[in-house]
Design a protein around this motif. Structure first.
Motif, PDB file in Angstrom:
ATOM      1  N   PHE A 122       0.841  -1.201   0.000  1.00  0.00           N
ATOM      2  CA  PHE A 122       0.000   0.000   0.000  1.00  0.00           C
ATOM      3  C   PHE A 122       0.875   1.250   0.000  1.00  0.00           C
ATOM      4  O   PHE A 122       0.601   2.219  -0.708  1.00  0.00           O
ATOM      5  CB  PHE A 122      -0.904  -0.013   1.231  1.00  0.00           C
ATOM      6  CG  PHE A 122      -1.703   1.242   1.429  1.00  0.00           C
ATOM      7  CD1 PHE A 122      -2.727   1.584   0.560  1.00  0.00           C
ATOM      8  CD2 PHE A 122      -1.435   2.103   2.491  1.00  0.00           C
ATOM      9  CE1 PHE A 122      -3.462   2.745   0.733  1.00  0.00           C
ATOM     10  CE2 PHE A 122      -2.162   3.263   2.679  1.00  0.00           C
ATOM     11  CZ  PHE A 122      -3.187   3.586   1.797  1.00  0.00           C
ATOM     12  N   ALA A 123       1.965   1.225   0.778  1.00  0.00           N
ATOM     13  CA  ALA A 123       2.843   2.393   0.890  1.00  0.00           C
ATOM     14  C   ALA A 123       3.454   2.758  -0.454  1.00  0.00           C
ATOM     15  O   ALA A 123       3.553   3.939  -0.814  1.00  0.00           O
ATOM     16  CB  ALA A 123       3.945   2.121   1.917  1.00  0.00           C
ATOM     17  N   GLN A 124       3.888   1.760  -1.236  1.00  0.00           N
ATOM     18  CA  GLN A 124       4.473   2.055  -2.543  1.00  0.00           C
ATOM     19  C   GLN A 124       3.429   2.595  -3.507  1.00  0.00           C
ATOM     20  O   GLN A 124       3.718   3.472  -4.327  1.00  0.00           O
ATOM     21  CB  GLN A 124       5.126   0.801  -3.120  1.00  0.00           C
ATOM     22  CG  GLN A 124       6.453   0.459  -2.468  1.00  0.00           C
ATOM     23  CD  GLN A 124       7.247  -0.565  -3.258  1.00  0.00           C
ATOM     24  OE1 GLN A 124       6.759  -1.140  -4.233  1.00  0.00           O
ATOM     25  NE2 GLN A 124       8.471  -0.812  -2.825  1.00  0.00           N
ATOM     26  N   ALA A 125       2.191   2.083  -3.414  1.00  0.00           N
ATOM     27  CA  ALA A 125       1.122   2.593  -4.274  1.00  0.00           C
ATOM     28  C   ALA A 125       0.832   4.060  -3.958  1.00  0.00           C
ATOM     29  O   ALA A 125       0.632   4.879  -4.868  1.00  0.00           O
ATOM     30  CB  ALA A 125      -0.134   1.746  -4.099  1.00  0.00           C
ATOM     31  N   ILE A 126       0.814   4.405  -2.670  1.00  0.00           N
ATOM     32  CA  ILE A 126       0.576   5.791  -2.268  1.00  0.00           C
ATOM     33  C   ILE A 126       1.706   6.693  -2.764  1.00  0.00           C
ATOM     34  O   ILE A 126       1.466   7.779  -3.306  1.00  0.00           O
ATOM     35  CB  ILE A 126       0.451   5.899  -0.734  1.00  0.00           C
ATOM     36  CG1 ILE A 126      -0.846   5.256  -0.269  1.00  0.00           C
ATOM     37  CG2 ILE A 126       0.497   7.357  -0.282  1.00  0.00           C
ATOM     38  CD1 ILE A 126      -2.100   5.941  -0.761  1.00  0.00           C
ATOM     39  N   GLU A 127       2.943   6.250  -2.589  1.00  0.00           N
ATOM     40  CA  GLU A 127       4.086   7.056  -3.020  1.00  0.00           C
ATOM     41  C   GLU A 127       4.022   7.330  -4.515  1.00  0.00           C
ATOM     42  O   GLU A 127       4.286   8.443  -4.965  1.00  0.00           O
ATOM     43  CB  GLU A 127       5.377   6.317  -2.663  1.00  0.00           C
ATOM     44  CG  GLU A 127       6.655   7.144  -2.853  1.00  0.00           C
ATOM     45  CD  GLU A 127       7.224   7.039  -4.260  1.00  0.00           C
ATOM     46  OE1 GLU A 127       8.040   7.899  -4.635  1.00  0.00           O
ATOM     47  OE2 GLU A 127       6.845   6.099  -5.000  1.00  0.00           O
ATOM     48  N   SER A 131       2.613  11.030  -5.914  1.00  0.00           N
ATOM     49  CA  SER A 131       3.809  11.779  -6.360  1.00  0.00           C
ATOM     50  C   SER A 131       4.781  12.057  -5.225  1.00  0.00           C
ATOM     51  O   SER A 131       5.333  13.158  -5.110  1.00  0.00           O
ATOM     52  CB  SER A 131       3.390  13.097  -7.036  1.00  0.00           C
ATOM     53  OG  SER A 131       2.471  12.856  -8.078  1.00  0.00           O
ATOM     54  N   GLY A 132       5.005  11.056  -4.378  1.00  0.00           N
ATOM     55  CA  GLY A 132       5.912  11.236  -3.242  1.00  0.00           C
ATOM     56  C   GLY A 132       7.359  11.445  -3.635  1.00  0.00           C
ATOM     57  O   GLY A 132       8.185  11.823  -2.798  1.00  0.00           O
ATOM     58  N   HIS A 133       7.699  11.208  -4.913  1.00  0.00           N
ATOM     59  CA  HIS A 133       9.074  11.412  -5.380  1.00  0.00           C
ATOM     60  C   HIS A 133       9.301  12.821  -5.908  1.00  0.00           C
ATOM     61  O   HIS A 133      10.416  13.164  -6.311  1.00  0.00           O
ATOM     62  CB  HIS A 133       9.391  10.396  -6.489  1.00  0.00           C
ATOM     63  CG  HIS A 133       8.539  10.566  -7.717  1.00  0.00           C
ATOM     64  ND1 HIS A 133       7.201  10.248  -7.734  1.00  0.00           N
ATOM     65  CD2 HIS A 133       8.837  11.033  -8.958  1.00  0.00           C
ATOM     66  CE1 HIS A 133       6.705  10.493  -8.933  1.00  0.00           C
ATOM     67  NE2 HIS A 133       7.672  10.985  -9.697  1.00  0.00           N
ATOM     68  N   LEU A 143       5.183   6.620   4.441  1.00  0.00           N
ATOM     69  CA  LEU A 143       4.778   5.255   4.789  1.00  0.00           C
ATOM     70  C   LEU A 143       5.821   4.226   4.374  1.00  0.00           C
ATOM     71  O   LEU A 143       5.776   3.072   4.820  1.00  0.00           O
ATOM     72  CB  LEU A 143       3.433   4.912   4.138  1.00  0.00           C
ATOM     73  CG  LEU A 143       2.218   5.700   4.617  1.00  0.00           C
ATOM     74  CD1 LEU A 143       0.962   5.233   3.877  1.00  0.00           C
ATOM     75  CD2 LEU A 143       2.013   5.557   6.117  1.00  0.00           C
ATOM     76  N   LEU A 144       6.779   4.643   3.527  1.00  0.00           N
ATOM     77  CA  LEU A 144       7.843   3.739   3.095  1.00  0.00           C
ATOM     78  C   LEU A 144       9.022   3.712   4.060  1.00  0.00           C
ATOM     79  O   LEU A 144      10.005   3.016   3.811  1.00  0.00           O
ATOM     80  CB  LEU A 144       8.349   4.162   1.701  1.00  0.00           C
ATOM     81  CG  LEU A 144       7.399   3.887   0.527  1.00  0.00           C
ATOM     82  CD1 LEU A 144       7.946   4.514  -0.750  1.00  0.00           C
ATOM     83  CD2 LEU A 144       7.195   2.392   0.336  1.00  0.00           C
ATOM     84  N   HIS A 145       8.934   4.453   5.150  1.00  0.00           N
ATOM     85  CA  HIS A 145      10.027   4.464   6.139  1.00  0.00           C
ATOM     86  C   HIS A 145      10.369   3.032   6.541  1.00  0.00           C
ATOM     87  O   HIS A 145       9.482   2.203   6.772  1.00  0.00           O
ATOM     88  CB  HIS A 145       9.600   5.270   7.369  1.00  0.00           C
ATOM     89  CG  HIS A 145      10.717   5.520   8.333  1.00  0.00           C
ATOM     90  ND1 HIS A 145      11.061   4.638   9.327  1.00  0.00           N
ATOM     91  CD2 HIS A 145      11.571   6.565   8.459  1.00  0.00           C
ATOM     92  CE1 HIS A 145      12.066   5.116  10.029  1.00  0.00           C
ATOM     93  NE2 HIS A 145      12.398   6.288   9.515  1.00  0.00           N
TER      94      HIS A 145
END
Length: 475
Positions: A122-127, A131-133, A143-145
């Motif tokens: 889920f965290a990778q989908a959100i990122e 546009s978390g990058h 959430l990818l911490h």
């Protein structure tokens, strides 16, 4: 985390921008559109080398279309596209070009199958989808911490202290309502979306940042401004290829506003974080116990040991999810996964579980009608499975409002508690009625998302409550 899912299983948002037309998208960053037009020819001929997909594509581009145009088409007409795909493929998995790209759509029953798979992230989908990058939007990657800091703090501390938090939340609700609505016994009107946004911001900040910051007007305004600006910009960037999104802050004044609001939030939080750490350092030097604050600042410090994370970034992220988030059971495969049915999900593939069961009349009779006693009746059922699905925080294939399984929303228990406290104060202390011109029809916004008109107004007046909430004893 707060989530809203419509009765046909499609996500709703409590507060949504109204200027999300394609015209406004083009006006937001014309240079980006120009770049895209120049690259469409290249992007449209890139062929995947990962092998032929095994599931049908429900909305393939026609000979004169590109994948980008299909993503924009989904933004404009996602509800109809999804409905058509359901009719054609029933309960079979299929692929769909959605606003964020190609996605494998799984039938509702698959929610139970994948619920505890950490290889479907889920965290990778959100990122990716949020546009978390992209510079200025880094908080969507928290959430990818590596320590799953947000998830573990919410699960281990926030949920654990719910009973302790009831009293301060109730006290803050009382104070906030006095500020927002006053004590006038004459009828007045309010734009309810704005008022509820203020209330939720106050209550959530009380728990996240303590009893001072929840009344800090500068913080409340900055965090709300960041929430609205970043979510609006995310929606406008949705159809852009991920590889090009990093260019947006260079061309879009709105993206620069997001960065500015984030910087304001950080400037307000930094002195508080520094003060907390100084107090604890002084206590250690003097051989005294470190002060305990029982809020998210404290819990993040405890869990992380004060290392390996950006405290301000994490607090900004918490403010966003408390005020405005939509959760669906979307995942991105961290590696190739083979399900018990033999279905193969390739590394990097986006998947989503369809929430159709929430509009299935065989599951919820007359599902499109608001029925205030629906879940009360479910609780009186002799079927234990039905009873177990009747609670606000229940999750499962028939209710994906908070996701499901190991990556289901860990904050749903806090969200439910916060909402109940707010509702007690709102209903006991005020009379409410619809203002003239109120529109109760849901409005299509973008993709598969709908919401009520954000300009709806309610009339209200202060009343004498039958229960003295301030006089209650908490045990």
């Amino acid at each position: 985390m707060l989530s809203n899912i419509s009765m046909d299983g499609l996500p709703q948002v409590p507060y949504a921008p109204s200027n999300l037309s394609l015209v406004s998208m083009a006006q937001s960053f014309p240079a980006m559109i120009a770049i895209l037009l120049g690259l469409i020819g290249v992007l449209s001929v890139v062929v995947s080398t990962s092998g032929k997909p095994t599931h049908p594509l429900a909305n393939p581009p026609r000979w004169n279309q590109t994948t980008l145009s299909k993503r924009i088409e989904f933004l404009k007409n996602g509800r109809a596209i999804l409905s058509d795909a359901r009719k054609r493929y029933g309960k079979q998995p299929y692929r769909l070009i959605v606003d964020t790209g190609e996605c494998l759509i799984l039938p509702p029953e698959y929610a139970a199958t994948i619920r505890n798979s950490m290889d479907l992230s889920f965290a990778q989908a959100i990122e990716k989808n949020f546009s978390g990058h992209v510079s200025g939007f880094e908080m969507y990657a928290v959430l990818l911490h590596e320590q799953r800091l947000v998830q573990n703090v919410v699960k281990d501390q926030l949920t654990k202290y719910l009973n302790v938090l009831t009293k301060p939340l109730s006290e803050e609700a009382s104070h906030a309502l006095d500020v927002i609505f006053g004590q006038d016994t004459e009828w007045r009107e309010t734009v309810i979306a704005d008022s509820i946004l203020q209330l939720i911001a106050r209550l959530s900040t009380r728990v996240f940042l303590g009893d001072t910051m929840c009344r800090n007007t500068a913080w409340l305004e900055a965090s709300k401004a960041y929430t609205v600006a970043s979510f609006t910009m995310i929606l406008k960037m949705t159809a852009l290829p991920s590889s090009l999104k990093f260019l947006v802050p260079w061309f879009s004044s709105e993206a620069k506003d997001v960065f500015k609001h984030g910087a304001t939030c950080r400037a307000i939080l930094t002195p508080l974080l520094a003060e907390r750490r100084a107090l604890k350092a002084e206590a250690r030097r003097n051989g005294k116990p470190e002060p305990v604050f029982n809020d998210m600042i404290d819990w993040f410090e405890q869990k992380s040991g004060g290392k390996g994370y950006d405290p301000a970034l994490f607090q900004i992220a918490l403010s966003f999810v408390a005020i405005h988030t939509t959760i669906t059971m979307r995942r991105q495969a961290r590696r190739t996964v083979v399900l018990p049915s033999g279905l193969v999900i390739k590394k990097g593939e986006q998947i989503a579980v369809d929430g159709f069961n929430m509009s299935d009349p065989t599951v919820y009779p007359d599902p499109h009608r608001y029925d205030i006693y629906r879940y009360q009746r479910m609780r009186t059922s002799t079927d234990r499975a039905t009873v177990s699905q009747s609670h606000l925080v229940s999750t499962g294939p028939n209710n994906l409002s908070f996701g499901h399984g190991a990556q289901g929303c860990p904050g749903r228990f806090f969200a439910a508690n916060e909402m109940k406290i707010a509702m007690c104060h709102l209903l006991l202390k005020f009379d409410w009625e619809l203002a003239e011109g109120t529109d109760l029809e849901s409005r299509f916004l973008f993709g598969e998302t709908e919401a009520l008109w954000k300009g709806n107004r309610l009339r209200f007046r202060r009343r004498r409550e039958e229960v003295d909430l301030e006089g209650l004893a908490y045990v």
